[in-house]
Structures are given as C-alpha cells and as structure tokens.
Design a protein around this motif. Structure first.
Motif, mmCIF file in Angstrom:
data_model
loop_
_atom_site.group_PDB
_atom_site.id
_atom_site.type_symbol
_atom_site.label_atom_id
_atom_site.label_comp_id
_atom_site.label_asym_id
_atom_site.label_seq_id
_atom_site.Cartn_x
_atom_site.Cartn_y
_atom_site.Cartn_z
ATOM 1 N N TYR A 143 -32.039 -28.898 27.873
ATOM 2 C CA TYR A 143 -32.586 -29.911 26.969
ATOM 3 C C TYR A 143 -31.993 -29.757 25.575
ATOM 4 C CZ TYR A 143 -36.256 -30.458 30.484
ATOM 5 O OH TYR A 143 -36.932 -30.683 31.637
ATOM 6 N N GLN A 144 -31.785 -30.903 24.944
ATOM 7 C CA GLN A 144 -31.485 -30.885 23.518
ATOM 8 C C GLN A 144 -32.794 -31.094 22.761
ATOM 9 O OE1 GLN A 144 -28.179 -33.888 23.939
ATOM 10 N NE2 GLN A 144 -27.304 -32.563 22.363
ATOM 11 N N PHE A 145 -32.843 -30.645 21.561
ATOM 12 C CA PHE A 145 -34.132 -30.686 20.865
ATOM 13 C C PHE A 145 -33.931 -30.624 19.357
ATOM 14 C CE2 PHE A 145 -33.005 -26.365 21.817
ATOM 15 C CZ PHE A 145 -33.224 -25.695 20.632
ATOM 16 N N ASN A 146 -34.993 -30.942 18.658
ATOM 17 C CA ASN A 146 -35.051 -30.745 17.212
ATOM 18 C C ASN A 146 -36.463 -30.295 16.867
ATOM 19 O OD1 ASN A 146 -35.764 -31.648 14.368
ATOM 20 N ND2 ASN A 146 -33.543 -31.914 14.370
ATOM 21 N N ILE A 147 -36.576 -29.170 16.187
ATOM 22 C CA ILE A 147 -37.877 -28.639 15.775
ATOM 23 C C ILE A 147 -37.886 -28.593 14.250
ATOM 24 C CG2 ILE A 147 -39.441 -26.653 15.871
ATOM 25 C CD1 ILE A 147 -37.964 -25.911 18.535
ATOM 26 N N SER A 148 -38.894 -29.213 13.649
ATOM 27 C CA SER A 148 -38.939 -29.257 12.182
ATOM 28 C C SER A 148 -40.326 -28.867 11.687
ATOM 29 C CB SER A 148 -38.562 -30.649 11.673
ATOM 30 O OG SER A 148 -39.387 -31.630 12.253
ATOM 31 N N LEU A 149 -40.356 -28.316 10.500
ATOM 32 C CA LEU A 149 -41.616 -27.868 9.901
ATOM 33 C C LEU A 149 -41.619 -28.232 8.427
ATOM 34 C CD1 LEU A 149 -44.255 -26.095 10.056
ATOM 35 C CD2 LEU A 149 -42.832 -24.181 9.340
ATOM 36 N N GLN A 150 -42.661 -28.930 8.032
ATOM 37 C CA GLN A 150 -42.838 -29.282 6.613
ATOM 38 C C GLN A 150 -44.080 -28.561 6.094
ATOM 39 O OE1 GLN A 150 -40.958 -31.772 4.614
ATOM 40 N NE2 GLN A 150 -41.995 -30.543 3.089
ATOM 41 N N ILE A 151 -43.912 -27.791 5.041
ATOM 42 C CA ILE A 151 -45.029 -27.053 4.447
ATOM 43 C C ILE A 151 -45.412 -27.740 3.147
ATOM 44 C CG2 ILE A 151 -45.801 -24.817 3.580
ATOM 45 C CD1 ILE A 151 -43.710 -23.512 5.356
ATOM 46 N N ALA A 152 -46.703 -27.955 2.978
ATOM 47 C CA ALA A 152 -47.188 -28.637 1.778
ATOM 48 C C ALA A 152 -46.735 -27.885 0.530
ATOM 49 C CB ALA A 152 -48.714 -28.729 1.818
ATOM 50 N N GLY A 153 -46.201 -28.610 -0.404
ATOM 51 C CA GLY A 153 -45.744 -28.002 -1.654
ATOM 52 C C GLY A 153 -44.264 -27.691 -1.654
ATOM 53 N N ASP A 154 -43.640 -27.646 -0.493
ATOM 54 C CA ASP A 154 -42.195 -27.423 -0.432
ATOM 55 C C ASP A 154 -41.480 -28.767 -0.520
ATOM 56 O OD1 ASP A 154 -42.654 -24.772 -0.182
ATOM 57 O OD2 ASP A 154 -42.062 -24.612 1.929
ATOM 58 N N ASN A 155 -40.371 -28.794 -1.204
ATOM 59 C CA ASN A 155 -39.632 -30.047 -1.325
ATOM 60 C C ASN A 155 -38.485 -30.132 -0.328
ATOM 61 O OD1 ASN A 155 -38.004 -28.157 -2.388
ATOM 62 N ND2 ASN A 155 -37.856 -29.059 -4.441
ATOM 63 N N TYR A 156 -38.557 -29.329 0.723
ATOM 64 C CA TYR A 156 -37.543 -29.399 1.769
ATOM 65 C C TYR A 156 -38.224 -29.173 3.119
ATOM 66 C CZ TYR A 156 -37.908 -24.328 1.642
ATOM 67 O OH TYR A 156 -38.391 -23.048 1.666
ATOM 68 N N THR A 157 -37.516 -29.590 4.167
ATOM 69 C CA THR A 157 -38.036 -29.450 5.524
ATOM 70 C C THR A 157 -37.200 -28.431 6.277
ATOM 71 O OG1 THR A 157 -38.735 -31.755 5.524
ATOM 72 C CG2 THR A 157 -38.557 -30.684 7.662
ATOM 73 N N ARG A 158 -37.859 -27.485 6.890
ATOM 74 C CA ARG A 158 -37.137 -26.538 7.740
ATOM 75 C C ARG A 158 -36.884 -27.200 9.092
ATOM 76 N NH1 ARG A 158 -40.706 -23.856 4.599
ATOM 77 N NH2 ARG A 158 -40.195 -21.799 3.805
ATOM 78 N N SER A 159 -35.698 -27.044 9.642
ATOM 79 C CA SER A 159 -35.460 -27.635 10.964
ATOM 80 C C SER A 159 -34.358 -26.874 11.675
ATOM 81 C CB SER A 159 -35.093 -29.115 10.839
ATOM 82 O OG SER A 159 -33.797 -29.255 10.320
ATOM 83 N N VAL A 160 -34.389 -26.992 13.004
ATOM 84 C CA VAL A 160 -33.325 -26.456 13.834
ATOM 85 C C VAL A 160 -33.114 -27.461 14.960
ATOM 86 C CG1 VAL A 160 -34.949 -25.062 15.199
ATOM 87 C CG2 VAL A 160 -32.536 -24.462 15.167
ATOM 88 N N GLY A 161 -31.856 -27.753 15.283
ATOM 89 C CA GLY A 161 -31.590 -28.666 16.385
ATOM 90 C C GLY A 161 -30.649 -29.782 16.003
ATOM 91 N N ASP A 162 -30.541 -30.756 16.941
ATOM 92 C CA ASP A 162 -29.623 -31.876 16.781
ATOM 93 C C ASP A 162 -30.286 -33.041 16.052
ATOM 94 O OD1 ASP A 162 -27.164 -31.125 17.823
ATOM 95 O OD2 ASP A 162 -27.938 -31.252 19.869
ATOM 96 N N ILE A 163 -29.455 -34.017 15.705
ATOM 97 C CA ILE A 163 -29.969 -35.267 15.123
ATOM 98 C C ILE A 163 -30.703 -36.049 16.207
ATOM 99 C CG2 ILE A 163 -29.282 -37.459 14.069
ATOM 100 C CD1 ILE A 163 -26.869 -35.914 12.912
ATOM 101 N N LEU A 164 -31.826 -36.659 15.845
ATOM 102 C CA LEU A 164 -32.650 -37.341 16.843
ATOM 103 C C LEU A 164 -31.941 -38.576 17.388
ATOM 104 C CD1 LEU A 164 -36.150 -37.209 15.097
ATOM 105 C CD2 LEU A 164 -35.249 -35.702 16.859
ATOM 106 N N PRO A 165 -31.985 -38.764 18.734
ATOM 107 C CA PRO A 165 -31.451 -39.998 19.320
ATOM 108 C C PRO A 165 -32.514 -41.094 19.288
ATOM 109 C CG PRO A 165 -32.169 -38.541 21.037
ATOM 110 C CD PRO A 165 -32.468 -37.841 19.746
ATOM 111 N N GLU A 166 -32.277 -42.190 20.027
ATOM 112 C CA GLU A 166 -33.226 -43.309 20.042
ATOM 113 C C GLU A 166 -34.540 -42.930 20.727
ATOM 114 O OE1 GLU A 166 -33.560 -46.588 19.029
ATOM 115 O OE2 GLU A 166 -32.074 -45.921 17.575
ATOM 116 N N GLY A 167 -34.438 -42.365 21.905
ATOM 117 C CA GLY A 167 -35.651 -42.033 22.654
ATOM 118 C C GLY A 167 -35.735 -40.544 22.918
ATOM 119 N N TYR A 168 -36.944 -39.992 22.773
ATOM 120 C CA TYR A 168 -37.098 -38.551 22.994
ATOM 121 C C TYR A 168 -38.566 -38.229 23.238
ATOM 122 C CZ TYR A 168 -38.051 -39.125 18.001
ATOM 123 O OH TYR A 168 -38.532 -39.565 16.802
#
Lengths: 172, 388
Positions: free
Chosen positions: B123-148
């Motif tokens: 499987y391909q995947f993208n995992i992201s985490l946004q923490i309140a107060g941070d001005n950036y998003t942590r992520s690992v994985g590929d760019i999202l396609p149309e359907g997932y």
C-alpha cells in the motif's frame, strides 16, 4: 459460376458482437457503484471522530487542573439547561479540524442523560446543537460517560453521579 | 443434385464457437468483473483505520525500553505506535512523534509498510499530524491521489516538563548565598536533583502517565532546565542588592561568569538501608544526550565532539536533556536519584548562584511542585491516515 455455399455472411455481426462484448467488459470493469452497504464506512469514520472528540474533551489538560473541560461544561452550566457556547466551540473544533488548511463540516445535536432517583426514571436535558435535526439526516450516535458532582432537575442531592453525554453527529 | 439436409451451416459453427469462447471467457472473469461493483475504497478504508488505531492507541513494540529510544536496535522494532502507553489511548508521546516523522531515522516506504501499515499488498500511504500551536504539519508518505482510504484520529500530545529558575526564585530561596561562607567565592555550584522513585510513583491524577515526570523507561522522558537572570544575581547588580549580605561584596566590577562543567551524579540505595552511594556519570560532551544553549543562542554550544568547557555566560543557560538520557544515566533503575550539577567560575569572588543551602542534597529539586517546575500538559492534535 461462383456459388455462395459455405460463405460467412455475418462477418459484420461477428465483429459487432465482439466489440459489444469488449465494451461491456470495459464498462463493468471501470464502474464503481456506491452501494447502500458502503455507507457504513463514512458512518464509521464520523463515529470514530466523534468518539475521539468526546474522549479528548473528557481528558484534563494537566495533572493539576483535576477536572476535564467536558466535566466543567456540564458542572458550570445552569441546572435547567446547558446552552453556553463552550461545548459548541470545543466540540466543533475537535471534529472539524484536519491536518491541512481545509476543515470538515460536521453538525451535531447533543444532550445529557441522567438518572432521576426520586421518580426512578431516566431524564434527558438538551445540551446544545449547531443545527436542528429535521429527520432527513443520517446521524451517528456517540457517547461519553462523565462523573459530575451536581444536582440535576428532579434530584434532591448534590452528589457524584455518572451522566451520559450523547451526541448525534452527521455530515450534510 | 446435392442434398443439404443434415449439414451444419458454417455461419452457425462460427457464431456458436465465438459465443462459447466469449461465454467461457466471461464466466472465468466474473469474480474480477464484479470487484468494480463494490466500493474500491473498502479495503483501503479498513487498512487506514487499522493504521490509525495502531498509531493512536498503541505504544509500539518493543515497549520497554521503547522503540524510539536511541539505545533500541532499529532491527528489533516490530511495530510503530505513538501512544504514551497502552493505558492512555489517543495521548501521544512527543519523543515517539519526533522519531516516527524523522526522515533520517526511518526510510519511506519500507520501514513504515512493515511496521505501521502492514499487509502483503504494498500500500501507498500518507500519514500527517497537526499539533495545535504549530505552524507546520508533520507528515510522511506520498502526495494524495484522487481516491484513497481514510481515517482521522483526534489526539492529544504530551508536552514534557521544564523548569525556569530566574531572579524571583533565586531571591526567594537565597540561592546566591553559599552555606556557612563568610567570603564571596569564585566557584559556584548549582545542582538539579531528580528523585526517580518519587517521580515514577507519585504523579498526579493517580499517577497517570499522561501527567508524570518520569525519566525511567518506558516513558524515559527528558527535562528542560533554564537558568536566567544570571547577570542580575551578582553582588554588583542593582536588582540583587536586597538579598546579598551587605558586607559580602568585593566591590568593583561585574565579574565575568564562565560555565566550567556539567556533571551528572547517580545514586542507588545501599544494601540493608545503610544509605546511598553517589557515583559520577561521565556523559559525552557532544549533543547526543543533551544540549546546552548559552545566552539564547540558536545552536547548541556542545554541537561537536570537540566541545570543551568553560564557556562565557552573560545572562542565561538552557539545558535540554533528551528523552532516554536520564534513563541511561540512572541505568534504568527506578530507585535511582540523579544530580545534574553545573559549576560556574567567576573572575573574582562574588555572590552568584549556589544551591548548597537547599535540601535534599543541596540541590534544586525537580518534582511535582508547580512552583518549582512547569508540569507536563497536553496539547490538542489531529492525525490523518490516507491509504491507496
């Protein structure tokens, strides 16, 4: 004289049949039909988000505060109702937040259920909502138990009691 | 005359043959044909849900010592999990988050497919985490396609404790005076004391891991210590006049302040309750176990192996002790006490900063008293898992 015995008259028909078969195969293979059975997936996702949101609202922010934001909302609101904006703001912030710049658009209607020991009945009080249910929605139900030391309508004592926060949650 | 009774038409033979071939072919493809009639995302949604549950509710494997600890062999990591412990679902560890999203520590996609997403299909995947107060998003994985396939988890992230010791505390506890000294010394010692037993067993909210200050594995947390206002604690500074002995000043100029060493001491109970024995731990001076920042600098002073003390200090010293370092220094023994000692040398004798008046062990105690230490707290966050 050239006789036509043994001739294949229907080459056009054969070709057309094969084209039709091939087309049907492509169409069936490429079509994705959203069947009624698939709705449980989006329901499950909303239910997961709502359950997480209530659980996080019922988690105290630090070890010294002693109570959770959800407890404080129920404890501090009037005994006859809970129409303050705190629940609305906090709950929508949790369920609509996403990691990107876009937010979700979920709607809810919340209530609090408690046991009236005098009348031996279960009573519900409306908590708050950001949209009224009209009957056409397809909401999921999420709940969280909260222990609160408070007197509720119909009860005589201020005592620790478990109340059930119940939220109907849906997406338009 | 030719009699054609009983003959099969070649038209019929050709048509029937094609029909039969097509029928057999279609019949064998029926299972594959009807895959398209159900939602394509069913499997992806299930995998995304499973991955979200693993990350939000599971501490990972191994869990003690934890998989993100620097002394855990990466080849022994069976499963990533970001939860603090199995008893605290949806409350994530900062150390695990930093390790999980570190692109130099783990390689996408192989390390993640075998330890978080699982399954025989790649499987391909993208995992992201946004923490309140941070001005950036942590992520690992590929760019999202149309359907997932998709799963979203609402979480909280535990921020570890820190202590800031400034002029107010120094005045309150008379930390500028040294015990039983009648003269202003050149050498000053300030120690931070951690009673690991107390920290591990007496946390708030029934010792909930979410609010513990626990340097011992499996939490293995780090601490942050800030010493500030150091230019105001000497005898010559105006702000400090009221808490210095009036006759103790050497007079004259503000002394030059040098941080001359950072030492770690560890103690364990001696057998049969005969007291405790202290021994010195000699950590590396590079930034593998801790970082020291001088006067608000953005790069640690001890950024290289060749870093040596002393270093000149004007106003403040910040000590970032990484997760797992305290556990290493205490040898993973929950009965340990730790003493982190900073020694300062002044250019001439003066009253400055000294913790020898304090108990226990002449040190500032890093504990659950909010007056001393900013306690751990939880920040809001949202984690999304997309699989295709």
């Amino acid at each position: 004289m050239v006789k036509d015995d043994g001739q294949l008259y229907t080459i056009e028909g054969v070709a057309a049949g094969m084209i039709m078969l091939f087309t049907a195969y492509l169409v069936l293979g490429a079509t994705s039909v959203y069947t009624p059975g698939d709705t449980h997936i989006s329901d499950m996702q909303i239910e997961q988000t709502g359950t997480d949101a209530l659980r996080m609202m019922n988690t105290q922010v630090n070890g010294t505060s002693g109570t959770s934001p959800l407890h404080d909302i129920i404890y501090n609101n009037g005994a006859s109702g809970f129409n303050g904006p705190e629940f609305n703001t906090l709950f929508l912030n949790y369920v609509n937040n996403r990691t990107g710049s876009e937010t979700d658009d979920l709607h809810y209607s919340a209530s609090v259920t408690y046991y009236d020991i005098n009348n031996r009945t279960t009573e519900s009080l409306p908590l708050t909502s950001n949209r009224n249910l009209t009957g056409g929605e397809h909401p999921v139900r999420v709940t969280e138990w909260v222990i609160v030391n408070k007197q509720f309508p119909g009860t005589n004592l201020v005592e620790n009691r478990s109340v059930l926060v119940e939220v109907l949650l849906w997406r338009d | 005359m030719t009699d054609d009774a009983g003959n099969l038409s070649i038209d019929f033979l050709a048509g029937f043959t094609i029909f039969m071939v097509a029928l057999i072919y279609v019949a064998t493809l029926i299972p594959g044909l009807f895959i398209g009639l159900q939602s394509r995302t069913i499997d992806y949604d299930a995998v995304a849900y499973r991955t979200g549950v693993i990350l939000a509710e599971d501490p990972g494997q191994p869990s003690n010592p934890s998989w993100e600890a620097p002394y855990t062999d990466p080849s022994t990591i069976l499963r990533f999990g970001l939860a603090l412990s199995k008893d605290t679902p949806n409350i994530l560890s900062t150390a695990k988050i930093n390790s999980f999203f570190c692109s130099t520590e783990f390689v996408y996609p192989n390390d993640y497919q075998s330890r978080a997403v699982f399954g025989d299909y790649p499987y391909q995947f993208n995992i992201s985490l946004q923490i309140a107060g941070d001005n950036y998003t942590r992520s690992v994985g590929d760019i999202l396609p149309e359907g997932y396939g998709y799963s979203r988890r609402v979480v909280k992230i535990k921020e570890t404790s820190n202590a800031t010791i400034g002029l107010a505390q120094i005045q309150q506890y008379y930390w500028s005076n040294e015990t039983n000294l009648t003269y202003a010394p050149e050498t000053h010692i300030f120690s931070i004391y951690l009673n690991c037993t107390n920290l591990a067993e007496n946390g708030p909210d029934y010792n909930n891991p979410a609010y513990q200050i626990n340097p011992i594995d499996p939490l293995g947390e780090g601490v942050v210590i800030n010493l500030t206002d150091l230019d105001q604690t000497t005898c010559e500074s105006t702000a400090s006049q009221k808490f210095h002995p009036p006759s103790g000043c050497n007079g004259g100029s503000q002394p030059t302040i040098n941080l001359s060493s950072i030492s770690i001491y560890q103690s364990r109970p001696l057998p049969e309750g005969t007291g405790r024995a202290w021994s010195q731990i000699i950590p590396s001076t590079n930034h593998a176990t801790y970082e020291v920042y001088i006067d608000g600098g953005t790069t640690p002073y001890n950024s290289t192996e060749s870093t040596e003390f002393p270093v000149n200090v004007t106003n403040n010293v910040s000590l970032f002790i990484f997760p797992a370092s305290l556990n290493s220094w205490s040898f993973g023994d929950p009965n340990s006490d730790l003493n982190i000692t900073m020694q300062f040398e002044l250019s001439h004798g003066d009253w400055f900063l000294n913790s020898t008046k304090n108990q226990p062990d002449g040190a500032f105690e890093y504990n659950y008293d909010p007056a001393n230490v900013s306690q751990p707290y939880l920040r809001d966050g949202v984690m999304e898992v997309a699989v295709w």
